[in-house]
Enzyme design. Structure first.
Site, mmCIF file in Angstrom:
data_model
loop_
_atom_site.group_PDB
_atom_site.id
_atom_site.type_symbol
_atom_site.label_atom_id
_atom_site.label_comp_id
_atom_site.label_asym_id
_atom_site.label_seq_id
_atom_site.Cartn_x
_atom_site.Cartn_y
_atom_site.Cartn_z
ATOM 1 N N HIS A 54 -14.714 2.812 -1.209
ATOM 2 C CA HIS A 54 -13.726 1.833 -0.748
ATOM 3 C C HIS A 54 -12.592 2.479 0.043
ATOM 4 C CE1 HIS A 54 -15.116 -1.273 -3.983
ATOM 5 N NE2 HIS A 54 -15.892 -1.245 -2.930
ATOM 6 N N CYS A 80 -5.912 3.251 12.894
ATOM 7 C CA CYS A 80 -5.411 2.284 13.859
ATOM 8 C C CYS A 80 -6.198 0.983 13.732
ATOM 9 C CB CYS A 80 -5.577 2.891 15.253
ATOM 10 S SG CYS A 80 -4.965 1.808 16.544
ATOM 11 N N THR A 85 -15.286 0.615 -14.787
ATOM 12 C CA THR A 85 -15.483 -0.362 -13.710
ATOM 13 C C THR A 85 -15.904 -1.707 -14.287
ATOM 14 O OG1 THR A 85 -16.652 -0.879 -11.657
ATOM 15 C CG2 THR A 85 -17.860 0.472 -13.257
ATOM 16 N N ASP A 135 -7.618 6.387 -4.779
ATOM 17 C CA ASP A 135 -6.704 7.499 -5.070
ATOM 18 C C ASP A 135 -7.446 8.824 -4.854
ATOM 19 O OD1 ASP A 135 -8.034 8.391 -7.530
ATOM 20 O OD2 ASP A 135 -7.188 6.623 -8.506
ATOM 21 N N PRO A 145 -13.471 0.182 -22.360
ATOM 22 C CA PRO A 145 -12.978 -0.406 -23.618
ATOM 23 C C PRO A 145 -13.356 -1.874 -23.779
ATOM 24 C CG PRO A 145 -11.135 0.040 -22.102
ATOM 25 C CD PRO A 145 -12.371 0.579 -21.449
ATOM 26 N N TYR A 171 0.827 -1.217 0.000
ATOM 27 C CA TYR A 171 0.000 0.000 0.000
ATOM 28 C C TYR A 171 0.861 1.267 0.000
ATOM 29 C CZ TYR A 171 -4.493 -2.273 0.064
ATOM 30 O OH TYR A 171 -5.590 -2.991 -0.319
HETATM 31 P P1 OAD Z 1 -11.362 -3.413 -11.975
HETATM 32 O O1 OAD Z 1 -9.881 -3.479 -11.953
HETATM 33 O O2 OAD Z 1 -12.161 -4.586 -11.539
HETATM 34 O O3 OAD Z 1 -11.849 -3.104 -13.455
HETATM 35 C C1 OAD Z 1 -11.277 -2.080 -14.199
HETATM 36 C C2 OAD Z 1 -12.142 -1.817 -15.399
HETATM 37 O O4 OAD Z 1 -11.582 -0.722 -16.085
HETATM 38 C C3 OAD Z 1 -12.217 -2.981 -16.396
HETATM 39 O O5 OAD Z 1 -13.571 -3.210 -16.770
HETATM 40 C C4 OAD Z 1 -11.402 -2.457 -17.605
HETATM 41 O O6 OAD Z 1 -11.911 -2.928 -18.854
HETATM 42 C C5 OAD Z 1 -11.595 -0.975 -17.474
HETATM 43 N N1 OAD Z 1 -10.520 -0.159 -18.050
HETATM 44 C C6 OAD Z 1 -9.213 -0.463 -18.206
HETATM 45 N N2 OAD Z 1 -8.553 0.571 -18.734
HETATM 46 C C7 OAD Z 1 -9.462 1.573 -18.914
HETATM 47 C C8 OAD Z 1 -9.393 2.905 -19.410
HETATM 48 N N3 OAD Z 1 -8.242 3.444 -19.819
HETATM 49 N N4 OAD Z 1 -10.534 3.639 -19.453
HETATM 50 C C9 OAD Z 1 -11.720 3.115 -19.023
HETATM 51 N N5 OAD Z 1 -11.827 1.852 -18.540
HETATM 52 C C10 OAD Z 1 -10.721 1.091 -18.479
HETATM 53 O O7 OAD Z 1 -11.755 -2.104 -11.177
HETATM 54 P P2 OAD Z 1 -13.066 -1.748 -10.373
HETATM 55 O O8 OAD Z 1 -14.288 -2.051 -11.146
HETATM 56 O O9 OAD Z 1 -12.857 -0.391 -9.852
HETATM 57 O O10 OAD Z 1 -11.988 -2.963 -4.354
HETATM 58 O O11 OAD Z 1 -12.953 -2.776 -9.184
HETATM 59 C C11 OAD Z 1 -13.828 -2.644 -8.140
HETATM 60 C C12 OAD Z 1 -13.121 -2.920 -6.869
HETATM 61 O O12 OAD Z 1 -12.459 -4.179 -6.941
HETATM 62 C C13 OAD Z 1 -11.994 -1.968 -6.510
HETATM 63 O O13 OAD Z 1 -12.437 -0.799 -5.904
HETATM 64 C C14 OAD Z 1 -11.215 -2.777 -5.560
HETATM 65 C C15 OAD Z 1 -11.148 -4.014 -6.396
HETATM 66 O O14 OAD Z 1 -10.717 -5.111 -5.826
HETATM 67 C C16 OAD Z 1 -11.372 -3.109 -3.189
HETATM 68 O O15 OAD Z 1 -10.171 -2.997 -3.027
HETATM 69 C C17 OAD Z 1 -12.330 -3.411 -2.078
#
Ligand code: OAD
Length: 255
Positions: A121, A129, A198, A106, A224, A69
């Site tokens: 998240h 702590c 997402t 972020d 994409p 982290y």
């Molecule tokens: P993911 O990493 O699961 O998914 C990322 C998404 O972004 C995918 O669908 C990609 O196709 C898309 N992607 C990649 N590059 C991109 C770009 N340049 N522009 C637009 N889209 C793009 O991320 P999250 O959906 O945020 O949780 O994942 C949800 C949660 O799972 C996160 O917050 C985290 C993770 O584990 C925790 O840590 C609890």
């Protein structure tokens, strides 16, 4: 020339009154922050992000997880918002009743000028702590980025001596209640939800666009790749966040 989905999305944006922008890791990908579905690289390559982001991993090997982290935090500190983050700020200025809900830990929305996104998240910048009440702990000084793969012992809480942990939600942990309730409320009452970058698979956050759709809102998706949100979306724009959102703003408000 614009294709039909882009024109349709621009029209929907221009006529929206109450909007939710729901963002995931893809939003920050073009700022150099890896998504969760990307394989870890370099010295982190033998680990799996989904396994490091758990209470069990922190309990078993706090130095490994804190080091990971800290590496992510310093990497994010050096990243800059991309045109997609800036486009979200412009949209919110055009549609004042906009709520930005992010799964990202972020601070790139804030640094792009979106003052108070809802962080479902948590954040890399709010360590706390490990004592039961989880009181806030100071952020370690942002010195040199630690070398990739560094194990770093978590600091001890100055008040009670427990180890400090990242202020993020790990797999298996509940989301912050007030933030999740505010996000559900915004989704249930918006007329447009824009889901950006997402995968739509991590629940309960992934409910947010589905709540909006069930409540009658139009859903625009920017990604994409195909996702399980495809059937929920009224319009899907297959492109990256930076390019697509910038283009969407220009098409919606050309002057
Ligand atoms: P993911 O990493 O699961 O998914 C990322 C998404 O972004 C995918 O669908 C990609 O196709 C898309 N992607 C990649 N590059 C991109 C770009 N340049 N522009 C637009 N889209 C793009 O991320 P999250 O959906 O945020 O949780 O994942 C949800 C949660 O799972 C996160 O917050 C985290 C993770 O584990 C925790 O840590 C609890």
């Amino acid at each position: 020339m614009e294709d039909a989905p882009a024109q349709r999305a621009a029209r929907l944006l221009r006529t929206a009154h109450r909007m939710v922008v729901f963002t995931g890791a893809g939003m920050s990908a073009e700022s150099g922050v890896p998504t969760f579905r990307d394989d870890l690289t370099g010295l982190w390559a033998r680990y799996d992000a989904a396994q490091l982001a758990t209470p069990q991993a922190f309990q078993a090997d706090p130095d490994l997880v804190w080091g990971w982290y800290e590496w992510r935090r310093t990497r994010v500190s050096r990243a800059v918002p991309n045109p997609g983050h800036l486009a979200v700020t412009t949209m919110a200025a055009r549609i004042p009743d906009t709520t930005v809900v992010t799964q990202n830990v972020d601070d790139l929305h804030e640094r792009a000028g979106t003052p108070a996104p809802i962080h479902l998240h948590g954040s890399l910048f709010t360590p706390r702590c490990t004592a039961v009440d989880g009181h806030p702990a100071p952020l370690p000084p942002d010195t040199e980025a630690p070398p990739e793969g560094s194990r770093i012992p978590p600091p001890r809480c100055a008040t009670c001596g427990h180890p400090v942990r990242p202020g993020v939600v790990w797999f298996g942990e509940p989301l912050p209640e007030a933030e999740f309730a505010a996000a559900v409320d915004a989704a249930a009452t918006c007329d447009l939800l824009l889901a950006v970058g997402t995968s739509g698979v991590v629940h309960p956050a992934a409910e947010i666009p589905r709540v909006a759709a069930r409540s009658g809102a139009t859903v625009i998706q920017v990604n994409p790749q195909p996702t399980p949100l495809d059937p929920v979306a009224t319009v899907t724009l297959r492109g990256t966040a930076a390019q697509t959102l910038h283009g969407l703003v220009s098409a919606a408000w050309p002057h």
